[in-house]
Write an enzyme that holds these catalytic residues in place. Structure first.
Site, PDB file in Angstrom:
ATOM      1  N   LYS A   1      -3.040   5.202  -0.749  1.00 55.03           N
ATOM      2  CA  LYS A   1      -1.914   5.183  -1.691  1.00 55.03           C
ATOM      3  C   LYS A   1      -1.413   6.581  -2.040  1.00 55.03           C
ATOM      4  O   LYS A   1      -0.239   6.781  -2.327  1.00 55.03           O
ATOM      5  CB  LYS A   1      -2.321   4.462  -2.985  1.00 55.03           C
ATOM      6  CG  LYS A   1      -2.516   2.956  -2.827  1.00 55.03           C
ATOM      7  CD  LYS A   1      -1.208   2.232  -2.631  1.00 55.03           C
ATOM      8  CE  LYS A   1      -1.379   0.725  -2.564  1.00 55.03           C
ATOM      9  NZ  LYS A   1      -0.140   0.062  -2.097  1.00 55.03           N
TER      10      LYS A   1
ATOM     11  N   GLU B   1       4.155   0.658 -11.015  1.00 57.06           N
ATOM     12  CA  GLU B   1       3.477  -0.614 -11.204  1.00 57.06           C
ATOM     13  C   GLU B   1       2.170  -0.541 -10.440  1.00 57.06           C
ATOM     14  O   GLU B   1       2.058   0.238  -9.488  1.00 57.06           O
ATOM     15  CB  GLU B   1       4.330  -1.772 -10.676  1.00 57.06           C
ATOM     16  CG  GLU B   1       4.205  -2.051  -9.180  1.00 57.06           C
ATOM     17  CD  GLU B   1       4.707  -0.911  -8.288  1.00 57.06           C
ATOM     18  OE1 GLU B   1       5.575  -0.155  -8.728  1.00 57.06           O
ATOM     19  OE2 GLU B   1       4.198  -0.785  -7.148  1.00 57.06           O
TER      20      GLU B   1
ATOM     21  N   SER C   1      -8.245   1.258   4.744  1.00 51.54           N
ATOM     22  CA  SER C   1      -7.254   1.813   3.817  1.00 51.54           C
ATOM     23  C   SER C   1      -7.840   2.347   2.520  1.00 51.54           C
ATOM     24  O   SER C   1      -7.247   3.191   1.863  1.00 51.54           O
ATOM     25  CB  SER C   1      -6.194   0.755   3.507  1.00 51.54           C
ATOM     26  OG  SER C   1      -6.814  -0.419   3.026  1.00 51.54           O
TER      27      SER C   1
END
Lengths: 400, 266
Positions: free
Chosen positions: A97, A119, A382
Site C-alpha cells: 500500500k 478510507e 502483498s
C-alpha cells in the site's frame, strides 16, 4: 461493445478515463472540477523529472525498494512448480500500500494540499497514508468502518500513534464501502484544502490510473528480476484482488507479454454459493459505485450487497475498472478462494517458508494448489500477517 | 409536447411566481404511504415534487437522507415500486414529479426500458446525482425519446465550461447546489450565494432552482429572490425520522405550507 483489443499495443485508460466500457467519472457535480484539477496535476508531475527522482529516492531509502523476488524452494517442491514470491511484505509498513501513498502524498504536496483524507478497510492503507503524512507533516484523517475498527484494532492504534485521526463510520454496513462513501462526502465538503488519497485502483478517473502507475513498480521489478533469475518470462503471475491495487501493480507490466497468464484471486468467503463472499468478478454484475463503472456485488434491484471475507482488505463489493476490462477481454483470469482455503494458504507458507503472510496474500498462496505442475509462477506476497494475528488466533481458537 | 415540469415553469413564469420544490424519499417509511405524502404536500402548496429513489450508498447525501434511504430499503422499496407509487399518485394528481437518486439501480433496470416505464407511470423528470453529462449520453437520449426531463446539477465549484455543458445537455430545469457539500449542510450567506448564482442565472436557457441546506421559510424566501425556485429536502425528510408516519406527515405538511407561502410571497 466487446471488441477484442490487441494487447501488444495496450494503452488504457483513454483520455476520458475509460477502460473500454469501464471506469469513467460517475460522481456528483461538485467533485468534477476537483477531478480535473487532479488530472492536470498528475499530468504535470508525469513530465517532471524531479518528481520521478523524489519518488525513486523515497522508494529506495524509505520504503526499502526494490523488494526481493524470492525463490520459494520448499513451496516449489511441494507443488512441483517453480514458485517465486514478490516480497511486498518487506516494504516499510508491511504491505504494498505504501507505494501508492508515497506517490499520492508527493502529488498532494505538489498541489499544495495540507489536509489528507483516506478510507481504509484492513487498516493497511490507513497506516500507509498516516505514515506518509507523519513523514511530511500533513494533517491526516482516516475513515474506517466501525466493524473494521473492531477487527483491526492494532492498525487503528498504529494510525493514532502516527498522528492520524481515525473516524469511525457507522452508516450502512459500517465497512470499507461505507468508509469510502464517507470519505467522498468529506471531500465534497472540504474540496478546497483537502486531498483524497484513495487506497486502491478504484474510484473515479484519474484514481484507477494514478494508483496503478504508482503500484506498477511491483511488476516492473518482478519482470526484471525473473528475467535475471530464470532468463525467461513466467508462465503466470498471481495476486489477490479486493479493489485490486497489488494485482494491478503486478499485472500491468506483463499485459503486453501475452504469453504470461494473469491470475487474480478473489475472496470467496464462506463459498460463492453461500452469498457470503467478496468475489466481485467471479459472481458480480456490471454496475456503478464510488465513481466508476465496473463489476459490483449487488442484488437484482441494483442495491449494493454486504460482503464477507476473513480478510478485511478483500471485503469490498467492487473491483477496479481495469480488472473488469481485463476480465471481459479474457486477458486476466479471476478465481475464487474461500476463507478456509486462505487459512490453509497461511499455514502452508508459514510452515514451509517461515513467512507469515497477510490473510489477503494468503488467498494468492492458496491458489497455488490449482497450478499445473512444471510452471514458472510469480506470486505477489502483498503484505505480512502481523496485523492478522488476532483474527488467526480466533480461527484457531487460541486466546492471546 | 411539454411535460408537467416544463408546463409548470411556463405557468409560474407567466404568474411571476417562484417554484417550491419539495423532496421526500419514496418508500419512507413505505411505498404504500408515498401517494398520501404526495397528495398532502400538493395541498400544502408544492409546485414540483422530487421523489428520492432509495439507494444503499447515497454518497452525496447527509445523515438525514441517508437514514431515510435506509428506512425505505428496509421496507423493501425498489425502483419498480417507486414507479408504481408514481402511478398511484397520478390517480388523483397532476403534480409535476421528478425522481432523484443514483445511477446504479437504473442501470440494472435497463436504461431504455426504465424511461419507457417512467413515462408510462407519469414521471416528468430525472435527476441522477452520480451521472454527470460526460457519462450520461445514453441516458439523455432515452430521456429525450420519452419526453422526460434530465435535470443536471451545478455547484459552486462549476466553472464556465461546465455551466455551458449543463446548459447544453440538461432539460426541465437546472438544479444549483447552494453549498460545497452534501445534502443537509449549512447554506452560505446570501451575498456570497448571489455572486455565485449570478454566473448561472445570467443567460440561462432553463429555469434555475437552488437546493441543499435550505431549512426555514426565511431562508427559502431569501433564496427565492435570487433564483426561479427553491428545493427543500433534508428539513422535510427529517419530519419522518421519528413518530408514526401520520405524525410525520402532519409535521411535514405544516413545514411545507410555511415554506410554500414564503417562496410564493416573493
Amino acid at each position: 461493445m466487446k471488441t477484442k483489443i490487441d494487447f501488444k499495443k495496450y494503452k488504457y485508460p483513454d483520455r476520458h478515463g475509460h477502460f473500454g466500457a469501464f471506469g469513467g467519472k460517475y460522481v456528483a457535480e461538485t467533485l468534477m472540477p476537483a477531478l480535473s484539477e487532479l488530472e492536470i496535476a498528475y499530468k504535470k508531475i508525469q513530465r517532471d523529472p524531479q518528481f520521478k527522482k523524489d519518488f525513486a529516492y523515497y522508494a529506495k531509502n524509505y520504503v526499502g525498494r526494490p523488494t526481493p523476488l524470492y525463490f520459494a524452494e520448499r513451496l516449489s517442491a511441494k507443488f512441483g512448480s517453480k514458485i517465486y514470491l514478490k516480497r511486498e511484505d518487506l516494504c516499510h509498513t508491511g504491505a504494498h500500500k505504501v507505494n501508492n501513498t508515497l506517490g499520492q502524498i508527493l502529488l498532494a504536496r505538489r498541489m499544495g494540499k495540507k489536509r489528507i483524507i483516506a478510507e481504509t478497510g484492513a487498516g493497511q492503507h490507513g497506516v500507509a497514508t498516516a505514515t506518509m503524512c507523519a513523514l511530511f507533516g500533513l494533517d491526516c484523517e482516516v475513515y474506517m468502518g466501525k466493524e473494521d475498527i473492531e477487527r483491526q484494532s492494532l492498525n487503528v492504534f498504529r494510525m493514532k500513534l502516527l498522528g492520524a485521526k481515525v473516524i469511525p463510520v457507522t452508516s450502512g454496513s459500517a465497512t470499507l464501502k461505507d468508509a469510502l462513501n464517507e470519505a467522498l462526502r468529506d471531500w465534497i465538503t472540504n474540496i478546497g484544502n483537502t486531498y483524497y488519497c484513495i487506497g486502491t485502483v478504484a474510484g473515479p478517473h484519474p484514481y484507477p490510473l494514478l494508483v496503478r502507475d504508482f503500484q506498477k513498480i511491483i511488476g516492473e521489478e518482478a519482470r526484471r528480476q525473473i528475467l535475471k533469475a530464470e532468463g525467461r518470462l513466467p508462465d503466470e503471475v498471481v495476486a489477490c484482488v479486493g479493489g485490486g491495487s497489488n494485482a494491478m501493480g503486478l499485472f500491468y507490466p506483463f499485459i503486453r507479454d501475452t504469453s504470461v497468464e494473469l491470475v487474480g484471486v478473489e475472496a470467496a468467503g464462506n463459498g460463492v454459493k453461500s452469498g457470503k463472499h467478496a468475489a466481485t468478478l467471479v459472481a458480480g454484475k456490471v454496475g456503478v459505485l464510488h465513481g466508476q463503472k465496473s463489476y459490483l456485488l449487488q442484488d437484482s434491484a441494483g442495491q449494493v450487497m454486504e460482503t464477507h471475507s476473513i480478510s478485511a482488505g478483500l471485503d469490498y463489493p467492487g473491483v477496479g475498472p481495469e480488472h473488469a476490462f481485463l476480465y471481459e477481454q479474457g486477458r486476466a483470469r479471476y478465481v475464487p478462494v474461500t476463507d478456509d482455503e486462505a487459512m490453509e494458504g497461511f499455514d502452508l507458507l508459514t510452515r514451509h517458508e517461515g513467512i507469515l503472510p497477510a490473510l489477503e496474500s494468503s488467498h494468492a498462496i492458496a491458489y497455488l494448489k490449482r497450478v499445473k505442475k512444471g510452471r514458472l509462477v510469480v506470486v505477489n506476497l502483498s503484505g505480512r500477517g502481523d496485523k492478522d494475528m488476532g483474527t488467526i488466533a480466533k480461527v484457531k481458537k487460541v486466546s492471546l | 409536447m411539454k411535460n408537467r415540469i416544463e408546463q409548470c415553469f411556463d405557468e409560474l413564469k407567466k404568474a411571476r411566481r417562484k417554484a417550491m420544490v419539495a423532496f421526500v424519499t419514496a418508500g419512507d417509511p413505505n411505498l404504500k404511504f408515498t401517494p398520501q405524502v404526495a397528495w398532502t404536500l400538493e395541498e400544502a402548496g408544492v409546485d414540483i415534487l422530487e421523489l428520492g429513489m432509495p439507494f444503499s450508498d447515497p454518497m452525496a447525501d447527509g445523515p438525514v437522507i441517508q437514514k431515510s434511504n435506509e428506512r425505505a430499503l428496509k421496507s423493501g422499496a425498489s425502483l419498480k415500486g417507486v414507479l408504481k407509487a408514481v402511478e398511484a399518485i397520478r390517480k388523483k394528481s397532476q403534480l409535476p414529479i421528478l425522481l432523484m437518486g443514483y445511477f446504479n439501480p437504473l442501470l440494472q433496470y435497463g436504461i431504455s426500458s426504465f424511461f419507457e416505464d417512467a413515462k408510462g407511470s407519469g414521471v416528468d423528470g430525472m435527476l441522477l446525482v452520480d451521472l454527470p453529462p460526460e457519462e450520461g449520453e445514453e441516458t439523455r437520449r432515452a430521456a429525450e425519446q420519452n419526453g422526460v426531463s434530465l435535470i443536471y446539477l451545478l455547484a459552486p465549484t462549476s466553472d464556465r465550461k461546465r455551466i455551458d455543458l449543463v446548459r447544453k445537455k440538461g432539460s426541465g430545469f437546472t438544479y444549483y447546489v447552494s453549498l460545497t457539500g452534501i445534502t443537509g449542510g449549512a447554506i452560505k450567506s446570501q451575498p456570497k450565494l448571489k455572486d455565485q448564482l449570478n454566473l448561472v442565472m445570467k443567460g440561462r436557457r432553463l429555469p434555475v432552482c437552488v437546493g441543499f441546506g435550505i431549512k426555514t421559510p426565511e431562508q427559502a424566501r431569501e433564496v427565492a429572490k435570487l433564483a426561479d425556485g427553491v428545493v427543500v429536502g433534508s428539513a422535510i425528510v427529517d419530519c419522518f425520522a421519528s413518530g408514526s408516519p401520520a405524525q410525520g406527515l402532519a409535521k411535514a405538511k405544516k413545514l411545507v405550507s410555511s415554506l410554500s407561502k414564503a417562496v410564493h410571497s416573493v
